[in-house]
Scaffold this active site. Sequence first.
Site, mmCIF file in Angstrom:
data_model
loop_
_atom_site.group_PDB
_atom_site.id
_atom_site.type_symbol
_atom_site.label_atom_id
_atom_site.label_comp_id
_atom_site.label_asym_id
_atom_site.label_seq_id
_atom_site.Cartn_x
_atom_site.Cartn_y
_atom_site.Cartn_z
ATOM 1 N N ARG A 37 0.786 -1.223 0.000
ATOM 2 C CA ARG A 37 0.000 0.000 0.000
ATOM 3 C C ARG A 37 0.822 1.280 0.000
ATOM 4 N NH1 ARG A 37 -4.612 0.295 4.496
ATOM 5 N NH2 ARG A 37 -4.929 -1.772 3.609
ATOM 6 N N HIS A 83 -7.773 -4.277 -7.619
ATOM 7 C CA HIS A 83 -7.486 -3.583 -6.355
ATOM 8 C C HIS A 83 -8.717 -3.605 -5.457
ATOM 9 C CE1 HIS A 83 -4.696 -1.062 -4.126
ATOM 10 N NE2 HIS A 83 -5.652 -0.170 -3.894
ATOM 11 N N TYR A 127 -18.188 12.505 -13.957
ATOM 12 C CA TYR A 127 -18.120 13.690 -14.822
ATOM 13 C C TYR A 127 -16.784 13.826 -15.545
ATOM 14 C CZ TYR A 127 -22.187 15.097 -12.075
ATOM 15 O OH TYR A 127 -23.411 15.136 -11.458
#
Length: 745
Positions: A37, A83, A127
Site C-alpha cells: 500500500r 485492487h 463527470y
Amino acid sequence: MSEENTAENTERVKDVHLAEELSSRYLSYAMSTIVSRSLPDVRDGLKPVHRRLLYAMRQLHLDPKSGYKKCARVVGDVIGKYHPHGDSAVYGAMVRLAQDFSVRYPLVDGQGNFGNIDGDGAAAMRYTEARLTEFAMALMEGLNENAVDFRETYDGEEDEPVVMPSMVPNLLCNGSSGIAVGMATNIPPHNLSEVCDALLYLIDNPTCEIEPLVRRLKGPDFPTGGVIVDKFESILNTYKDGKGYFRIRAKWEKEDLGHGQYQIVVKEIPYQVIKSKLIEKIAELLFNKKIPLLNDVRDESSHDVRIVLEPKNRSVDANLLMEHLFKQTELETRFSMNMNVLDSEGVPHVLDIKQVLQEFLNHRHIVLQRRAQYRLDKINTRLEILSGYLIAYLNLDEIIRIIREEDEAKAVMMKEFNLSDNQAEAILNMKLRSLRKLEEEEIRQEYDDLSGEKAELEELLGDEKKRWEALGNEIKLIKEKFGKKTALGKRRTEFSEAPEDIEMPLEAMIEKEPITIILSQKGWIRCLKGHTDLSEEFKFKDDDALQAAIHAQTTDKIIIFDTAGKFYTIPANDIPSGRGFGQPLRLMIDLGINDSVCSMFTFEAGAKYVISSDTGKGFVVDESHILAQTRNGKKILNLGEGEVAAFCKKVTGDMVAIIGENRKLLVFKMEEIPSMARGRGVTLQKYKDGKMSDIQIFKEEEGFVYKRAGGSKTETELLNWLGHRAQVGKLAPFGFPKSNKFMKE
C-alpha cells in the site's frame, strides 16, 4: 447441539499465547501496509494502486492517440479486477496522477475538473474522463514482450504485472510519498534529463562516488517551480544519507509602477502549498498588523500563479519585506526527503541516490535481456515457418500432389521433406494466392532480415558490454523524447545560494505604537493604547492593586525580574490589551509558585543594572546577559537560604546610596560594585540585624533625593554618609521617610 458437533468444535480450538498472537498478526498487518500500500517499488516508482490503475487503463486501450473514457469506468475496472479497496481511494490516486501541479510528469491525461492549486477537489468520477500519457506508455513499454513477471489478481481470474518495465526512471522523476506502519517515504520529483545524465555516467563509471552523480542530478525539480536555497554541500549530504531536507522559496520579482512606486509579484510558490490558504495566512497577518511593511495582497492568478503584494510605501525595501514573509508564511517551506523504498527483493530500505540509480539500471538490464530473449524466441519460431515455406516453394508440385492424393498428407510431408509439425501445419494452412513468385521473394527477404536480427540478438545476449551500451542508447532516446528541449522537460525549479540571515528589526515585524503596561500585585498584566498618566488610578479587581506601570512601545521587549533572581523577556506586542483586567502573567512566563515580580522595565541596549538580594548582596549586570530566550527565564542572581531578590536598579550615575531597615545610610562610588554575568555578588552594606530597605543610584554633583513632608529633598552634602562598600553607614538625615524608602511608593 449434538455431542458430535461439540467434539468437532473442540478439536478446532487452539491454545495460543496472546502476546505472540498479537505480535504475529500486527506484523502481518504492518508488512501488508508497507509492501502492498504505502511504499513505492524502487524499480518503477509505483505503489500497487498506481500500477493497477495504469494497467487497467492500458487494458481498456486508453493510449494517448485514442479517445477518453469516463473515470468511473476505469475505477470500476480497477476495484473489480485488481485492487479490492474503496473507489474513492482509487479515484483520489488517479486524480493526483493527472494534476500537473502535483506530478512532475503526469501519467494520466485528464479531461474535466481535476482540482487546482487552490485546494479545490476534483469533480465526481462520473463527470471526468481520462486516458494515458506518453510518459505512462513508456513506463509500460514491453509488457507484452515478457519483460516482467505477472501474478494472479486477488480473485485469481486475471493476471497483473508484479512491476512495470519502466523505460523511464519514474521514482525519481515523479517522486513519491506515503506513510506505512513504523516507517514513511517522501521522495521529491526530479528532472528526467538530469536523471538520465546521472544514469549514463553511472553506466560508464559503476564504481564512482556519489558527488559526480549529484552534480549531474543537481537536485529536485518541482512541478510548481520555486527556488531551492541550499548549498551544494547540504544537497550532497541529503542524497548521501537518503534523508534530509530542501529549502524551497517562492519565485518573485519586483514590478516597477513608475514614479518610484512598485509592487511585488509572486509567480511560483513552493511544492504542495495550497495557494488559497497561503493568501489567507498573509491576509490574516496583515489584519493583525504583523506585517507593517505590507499594505495589501491580491490574487490575480489565472492558469499561472500571480500573487500581488503591495508595500506600505515606496521606501519599503522589497528584500526586507520578502524575508519577513518567508519567515512567517509558506512562501518558504522545507521538503523533508526520506528515500525509503522497496528494493528489487521487496524489502524496505532507506537508499542513497547511487543505490536508487543502480537498482533502476539493474532492473532495466534484466528487462532488456528478457525482451531480447522474447524477440529471439519469436524470430526462431518465424524462421522455422519461413524455412518450411521455402521448402514448399522448391517442391511445390510434389507438395500439391501429396495434399491431393494422400490421406495423411501432413505425416507424408513431414517424412518426405523432414519438416517439423509447425512447418507442415503452416504449409497446409497456406492460401493459394500466396503461391505467387513475388511472395516467394518476400519470404526470402524476410528470412534474411530475421536471420540478421537473430545474429544481433544472440550477440547482444552473449555480451554484457553490448547490453549496457544498448541500455545507454535507450536512456538517450528517452532523454531526447522527454528532455529539456520539450515543454514538459524544461527545468522548473531554480537554484540559489543560501540567503544570508538578514537582521530583522522588530519594527519591521510589528507596527510601532505607544502603550502603557500595567502589572497588578496579583500578577495580572495588560496594556493600554497610548502613554497614559502613570499617576492616575487604574481599575483592578476588588482584592488587587497596582504593582508597576511603565510606558513602552509595541516594538519593545519587557524585562521582568522576580524574587528568585530570574530575568524574563516578554515582547510588548504579546501583552493583551482591552478594557478587562488582562491575563495572568504566569500564562506568559513560568514564574515560580512562591515567587513574585520585584521589577518591570523596558529593555535598553547598552544599559547596566544593579541587582541585589534583600540581605544586601549584589552586583552589576549588563543588558547582554538579562535577555531570556525561553519562558523559563534566565537565572542571574544566586541566593542563599532564606534570601530573596529584592532590587534591580538601572545604573544612571556614579554614586550609590543604600539604606537598611536599621535606618543606617551608606553612600559609596558605583565603581566599587563589580560587574558579573551571574553569581551571588558582594556585600553592598553590612547589617547586624535587619535587611536592606532601598537603594538609589545618582550623580555625585546632583546628590540623592528622598521624600519628606512638604515635598522632596535633594541631599548634595554627602560627606556625613560617604564610605566604602560593605560598611555599616550612619543614621539617615532628619526627616527621612519612616518607610525607609527614598521615594514613597
